[in-house]
Design a protein around this motif. Structure first.
Motif, PDB file in Angstrom:
ATOM      1  N   GLU A   5      45.071  49.537  24.522  1.00  0.00           N
ATOM      2  CA  GLU A   5      46.182  48.695  24.978  1.00  0.00           C
ATOM      3  C   GLU A   5      46.565  47.560  24.015  1.00  0.00           C
TER       4      GLU A   5
ATOM      5  N   GLY B 175      49.458  54.481  19.651  1.00  0.00           N
ATOM      6  CA  GLY B 175      49.185  54.808  21.049  1.00  0.00           C
ATOM      7  C   GLY B 175      48.020  55.786  21.173  1.00  0.00           C
TER       8      GLY B 175
ATOM      9  N   ASP C 172      46.028  57.858  28.700  1.00  0.00           N
ATOM     10  CA  ASP C 172      46.168  56.553  28.028  1.00  0.00           C
ATOM     11  C   ASP C 172      44.838  55.808  28.086  1.00  0.00           C
TER      12      ASP C 172
ATOM     13  N   ALA D   2      48.568  49.118  21.324  1.00  0.00           N
ATOM     14  CA  ALA D   2      49.451  50.212  21.770  1.00  0.00           C
ATOM     15  C   ALA D   2      50.822  50.172  21.115  1.00  0.00           C
ATOM     16  N   HIS D   3      51.266  48.973  20.718  1.00  0.00           N
ATOM     17  CA  HIS D   3      52.591  48.883  20.088  1.00  0.00           C
ATOM     18  C   HIS D   3      52.565  49.422  18.646  1.00  0.00           C
ATOM     19  N   ILE D   4      51.369  49.582  18.097  1.00  0.00           N
ATOM     20  CA  ILE D   4      51.253  50.132  16.730  1.00  0.00           C
ATOM     21  C   ILE D   4      50.828  51.606  16.789  1.00  0.00           C
TER      22      ILE D   4
END
Lengths: 233, 173
Positions: A72, A79, A67, A75-77
């Motif tokens: 970060e 990864g 990661d 990250a919601h769109i």
């Protein structure tokens, strides 16, 4: 991850080379359907070989993609795994395109694809070129396999079938013979499935994906980036 | 003979390398241990050496000569030749050499049946192809089915409890 990918590439290339010698080489002069049937047969054989040698259970596969901190905020769109997959795809696409277009072996591959007899006449070792093509194809499949397995997080003997059907569909969608077309086909297929799953229902994602394939093949039989070649008689 | 042995050894070593990750290594996810099954590699080496050697001995050596001779034969002569000493010897040798260990190791049977029946059916497909070529019938479109049967038949036989007959429609017409 790099070590895993290297090991996978070496072994997949070796398998590709061996399969070419066993299952495709003897059918060189046969009708086009014969190698296709042989390929289906070999895939059934390989699946059963893995089933017998290993197990039919799903096995956990470690997450080989780290990661990244800089990912970060988004990250919601997207990864880190998606980014690595995207970058690897673009890099391999560029490298493969350069190999096919610029190198001597790439030119020999194109010549062999166009006319095998003529390629032999101009001194191309057709058997060697076909073997090399299988080795390169298998190596790329291995890279894809490592990425997919790492992304999904589990493997079993049957995992290749799903990927194979999707990859073939993507290649047809984008246009057989076009490397950027295959990548574009994969993206279009993936987006169609994701949007269908998100906005309609995940039950219908394959219906819409293959429906799109049918539609594109009706409107553009050569695929999105495929070129229609007129054959002069 | 020495050349055949040398080439068979190379083939054997290649297949040992090729099958190493799947045949020798197995991860037991329940107990979190890696099982090393080196005995499998010995069997792979043995099987591939025997198959390769006999293939070269019976088919490879006289293969080219046969190809040329077959073209001049009538269909009846061809059928007689197929049932010749060499073909029968090949199957007998392969069967005996491969099934001999299975008497002592019952777990090998599944593999050996799959492997030998595959080989038998591929040979069957080749023979049928030659027959079709000779007879010049409009049945060439059926050749892929023979090849398909070559692979599917043993797999179905392995997987289906109904026995060998369940696979017949796939490869035999």
């Amino acid at each position: 991850m790099i070590l895993a990918a290297i090991a996978a590439v070496i072994y997949a290339s070796a398998y590709g080379y061996t399969l070419e010698k066993i299952a495709y080489g003897p059918l060189r002069g046969a009708p086009r359907l014969s190698p296709l049937i042989s390929a289906i047969g070999m895939s059934i054989f390989l699946q059963n070989y893995v089933l017998l040698a290993q197990t039919s259970d799903f096995l956990p596969f470690p997450n080989l993609i780290p990661d990244f901190e800089f990912m970060e905020p988004v990250a919601h769109i997207v990864g880190s795994p998606e980014l690595v997959i995207l970058v690897t795809t673009i890099v391999t696409m560029i490298l493969l395109t350069l190999l096919i277009k610029k190198t001597k072996i790439g030119k020999a591959m194109r010549a062999t694809q166009q006319d095998m007899s003529m390629a032999r006449l101009v001194g191309i070792n057709v058997d060697r070129i076909i073997s090399m093509t299988f080795v390169i194809g298998s190596a790329l499949a291995a890279i894809g396999g490592v990425l997919v397995a790492s992304y999904i997080g589990q493997v079993n003997f049957y995992i290749g079938l799903f990927g194979r059907v999707k990859a073939f569909t993507a290649a047809v969608l984008g246009g057989i013979g076009s490397i950027p077309g295959a990548v574009l086909g994969g993206l279009v297929l993936g987006w169609t499935e994701s949007f269908t799953a998100g906005y309609i229902s995940s039950d219908y994602e394959d219906v819409f994906a293959f429906g799109l394939l049918v539609l594109i093949l009706i409107l553009r039989p050569a695929g999105i980036l495929g070129k229609v070649r007129k054959q002069k008689v | 003979m020495l050349k055949n042995i040398k080439q068979s050894l190379i083939v054997s070593a290649w297949f040992v390398f090729l099958t190493f990750p799947l045949m020798a290594v197995r991860v037991n996810t329940t107990e979190q241990v890696v099982e090393w099954r080196f005995i499998n590699l010995i069997w792979v080496a043995y099987e591939t050496f025997v198959l390769s050697y006999f293939w070269r001995f019976f088919i490879g050596a006289a293969g080219q000569k046969d190809e040329e001779a077959l073209a001049d034969l009538s269909l009846r002569e061809l059928v007689r030749k197929i049932h010749s000493y060499r073909t029968v010897s090949l199957f007998f040798s392969l069967s005996s050499f491969n099934f001999f260990p299975a008497i002592f190791y019952s777990w090998l049977k599944e593999w050996l049946i799959l492997f030998v029946v595959s080989l038998a059916f591929v040979l069957f497909a080749i023979v049928l192809r030659k027959l079709q070529f000779r007879s010049q019938k409009a049945e060439k479109k059926r050749q892929p089915e023979d090849a398909h049967g070559g692979y599917v038949f043993p797999l179905q036989s392995y997987g289906c409890p109904s026995g060998l007959c369940s696979g017949f429609p796939a490869g035999v017409r």
